[in-house]
Design a protein around this motif. Structure first.
Motif, PDB file in Angstrom:
ATOM      1  N   MET A  99       0.841  -1.195   0.000  1.00 11.30           N
ATOM      2  CA  MET A  99       0.000   0.000   0.000  1.00 11.30           C
ATOM      3  C   MET A  99       0.880   1.250   0.000  1.00 11.30           C
ATOM      4  N   ASN A 100       0.511   2.230  -0.821  1.00 14.76           N
ATOM      5  CA  ASN A 100       1.296   3.461  -0.929  1.00 14.76           C
ATOM      6  C   ASN A 100       1.401   4.178   0.412  1.00 14.76           C
ATOM      7  N   VAL A 101       2.606   4.528   0.788  1.00 10.79           N
ATOM      8  CA  VAL A 101       2.823   5.279   2.015  1.00 10.79           C
ATOM      9  C   VAL A 101       2.362   6.716   1.812  1.00 10.79           C
ATOM     10  N   CYS A 102       1.604   7.219   2.779  1.00 13.49           N
ATOM     11  CA  CYS A 102       1.204   8.627   2.811  1.00 13.49           C
ATOM     12  C   CYS A 102       2.236   9.394   3.638  1.00 13.49           C
ATOM     13  N   MET A 103       2.887  10.370   3.005  1.00 11.98           N
ATOM     14  CA  MET A 103       3.928  11.167   3.657  1.00 11.98           C
ATOM     15  C   MET A 103       3.410  12.598   3.825  1.00 11.98           C
ATOM     16  N   ALA A 104       3.360  13.070   5.060  1.00 12.22           N
ATOM     17  CA  ALA A 104       2.870  14.417   5.354  1.00 12.22           C
ATOM     18  C   ALA A 104       3.979  15.435   5.105  1.00 12.22           C
ATOM     19  N   HIS A 105       3.751  16.347   4.172  1.00  7.67           N
ATOM     20  CA  HIS A 105       4.747  17.316   3.731  1.00  7.67           C
ATOM     21  C   HIS A 105       4.892  18.456   4.735  1.00  7.67           C
ATOM     22  N   ARG A 106       6.080  18.562   5.334  1.00  9.49           N
ATOM     23  CA  ARG A 106       6.362  19.547   6.385  1.00  9.49           C
ATOM     24  C   ARG A 106       5.403  19.386   7.564  1.00  9.49           C
ATOM     25  N   GLY A 107       5.095  18.143   7.893  1.00  9.48           N
ATOM     26  CA  GLY A 107       4.028  17.857   8.835  1.00  9.48           C
ATOM     27  C   GLY A 107       2.705  17.955   8.094  1.00  9.48           C
ATOM     28  N   TRP A 108       1.608  17.979   8.845  1.00  7.70           N
ATOM     29  CA  TRP A 108       0.293  18.112   8.199  1.00  7.70           C
ATOM     30  C   TRP A 108       0.108  19.608   7.917  1.00  7.70           C
ATOM     31  N   SER A 109       0.770  20.077   6.853  1.00  8.35           N
ATOM     32  CA  SER A 109       0.847  21.514   6.604  1.00  8.35           C
ATOM     33  C   SER A 109      -0.408  22.082   5.965  1.00  8.35           C
ATOM     34  N   GLY A 110      -1.370  21.217   5.619  1.00 16.23           N
ATOM     35  CA  GLY A 110      -2.659  21.721   5.182  1.00 16.23           C
ATOM     36  C   GLY A 110      -3.534  22.147   6.347  1.00 16.23           C
ATOM     37  N   LYS A 111      -3.187  21.695   7.549  1.00 16.11           N
ATOM     38  CA  LYS A 111      -3.995  21.992   8.742  1.00 16.11           C
ATOM     39  C   LYS A 111      -3.285  22.835   9.787  1.00 16.11           C
ATOM     40  N   ALA A 112      -1.969  22.948   9.686  1.00 15.80           N
ATOM     41  CA  ALA A 112      -1.195  23.681  10.684  1.00 15.80           C
ATOM     42  C   ALA A 112       0.037  24.268  10.005  1.00 15.80           C
ATOM     43  N   PRO A 113       0.660  25.276  10.615  1.00 17.16           N
ATOM     44  CA  PRO A 113       1.825  25.901   9.979  1.00 17.16           C
ATOM     45  C   PRO A 113       2.960  24.903   9.767  1.00 17.16           C
ATOM     46  N   GLU A 114       3.514  24.940   8.569  1.00 17.64           N
ATOM     47  CA  GLU A 114       4.534  23.978   8.152  1.00 17.64           C
ATOM     48  C   GLU A 114       5.734  23.947   9.079  1.00 17.64           C
ATOM     49  N   ASN A 115       6.309  22.750   9.221  1.00 16.66           N
ATOM     50  CA  ASN A 115       7.543  22.561   9.983  1.00 16.66           C
ATOM     51  C   ASN A 115       7.443  23.050  11.427  1.00 16.66           C
ATOM     52  N   THR A 116       6.245  22.933  12.025  1.00 18.41           N
ATOM     53  CA  THR A 116       6.083  23.223  13.446  1.00 18.41           C
ATOM     54  C   THR A 116       5.688  21.940  14.167  1.00 18.41           C
ATOM     55  N   MET A 117       5.839  21.949  15.476  1.00 22.91           N
ATOM     56  CA  MET A 117       5.448  20.774  16.249  1.00 22.91           C
ATOM     57  C   MET A 117       3.959  20.503  16.125  1.00 22.91           C
ATOM     58  N   LYS A 118       3.155  21.551  15.972  1.00 22.18           N
ATOM     59  CA  LYS A 118       1.718  21.332  15.814  1.00 22.18           C
ATOM     60  C   LYS A 118       1.435  20.537  14.542  1.00 22.18           C
ATOM     61  N   ALA A 119       2.118  20.866  13.449  1.00 21.96           N
ATOM     62  CA  ALA A 119       1.928  20.123  12.199  1.00 21.96           C
ATOM     63  C   ALA A 119       2.439  18.692  12.331  1.00 21.96           C
ATOM     64  N   ILE A 120       3.537  18.515  13.055  1.00 22.26           N
ATOM     65  CA  ILE A 120       4.083  17.172  13.291  1.00 22.26           C
ATOM     66  C   ILE A 120       3.100  16.359  14.134  1.00 22.26           C
ATOM     67  N   GLU A 121       2.592  16.957  15.193  1.00 23.35           N
ATOM     68  CA  GLU A 121       1.681  16.242  16.104  1.00 23.35           C
ATOM     69  C   GLU A 121       0.398  15.831  15.403  1.00 23.35           C
ATOM     70  N   LEU A 122      -0.130  16.686  14.539  1.00 25.47           N
ATOM     71  CA  LEU A 122      -1.340  16.328  13.791  1.00 25.47           C
ATOM     72  C   LEU A 122      -1.079  15.117  12.895  1.00 25.47           C
TER      73      LEU A 122
END
Length: 239
Positions: free
Chosen positions: A1-24
């Motif tokens: 199954m294709n791996v889903c990779m979150a770009h700069r964290g979940w940067s569609g929902k939180a500011p990129e490259n922040t812990m909030k984006a990583i945590e999401l």
């Protein structure tokens, strides 16, 4: 199954490259990998940040490499995205490693140009050693010579070349650099190249794929193509 990779964290929902984006991203079990960008502060600490200058995503100005970690930590890296994230700081790579360990793969892009961040690879490798995470990451870069040097420094960590465009002899370039992964801008990636690379034991990452039709098309090429997206929910909805 294709791996889903979150770009700069979940940067569609939180500011990129922040812990909030990583945590999401970490909170969604179906996300198998997270991509982040890493540079050095003036005092040599690996931090998460994409642009070489601070203006787009913080209230600061100037270059990342010209500020100490303490100075970078004072900046607001969240309000540009939404005021709900006011005060979100620039995280260190060490913070991210501690959060991610044992939970998913981390694709660490080494952000550099020419000799902008001397010692970046060595400092990142030291952190990976300290946290016992060499088997859980890819080190990737547009600087292919840097990736070749990483392979000379460490034969255990997985490495990858980032490519924008469609150069000739790309698989030969991967072999020359000792790289394990081809990370290519998706408009230039073809089914034929993806399958050829995978058949030769090379990992393939398509970036940055946000259009659901494009995600669906690439998923159909091969189940081992990893898809890097700002909007993991769009990919997961297609599974």
């Amino acid at each position: 199954m294709n791996v889903c990779m979150a770009h700069r964290g979940w940067s569609g929902k939180a500011p990129e490259n922040t812990m909030k984006a990583i945590e999401l991203a970490l909170a969604e079990p179906a996300i198998g990998a997270i991509e982040v960008d890493v540079q050095l502060s003036r005092d040599g600490v690996p931090v998460l940040f994409h642009d070489f200058s601070l203006e787009r995503t913080t209230n600061g100005s100037g270059r990342v490499q010209d500020l100490t970690l303490a100075e970078l930590r004072e900046l607001n890296a969240g309000s540009w995205f939404d005021e709900r994230f006011a005060g979100e700081p620039i995280p260190t790579l060490e913070e991210v490693l501690a959060a991610v360990k044992g939970r998913c793969t981390l694709n660490i892009e080494l952000k550099t140009a020419a000799d902008m961040h001397p010692g970046l690879a060595e400092r990142v490798l030291t952190l990976l050693d300290r946290h016992g995470m060499k088997q859980d990451v890819y080190l990737t870069s547009f600087d292919h010579e840097l990736i070749r040097q990483v392979r000379q420094l460490d034969t255990d960590v997985k490495t990858g070349l980032i490519v924008y465009g469609r150069p000739i002899m790309i698989l030969e370039q991967l072999r020359q650099a000792g790289a394990d992964v081809l990370s290519m801008s998706y408009p230039f990636l073809t089914r034929e190249l993806a399958c050829e690379a995978i058949n030769e034991g090379v990992g393939v990452i398509a970036w940055t794929v946000d259009d659901p039709d494009a995600i669906r098309r690439i998923m159909e090429w091969h189940p081992q193509v990893q898809i890097c997206t700002n909007h993991p929910d769009r990919m997961l909805a297609l599974r």
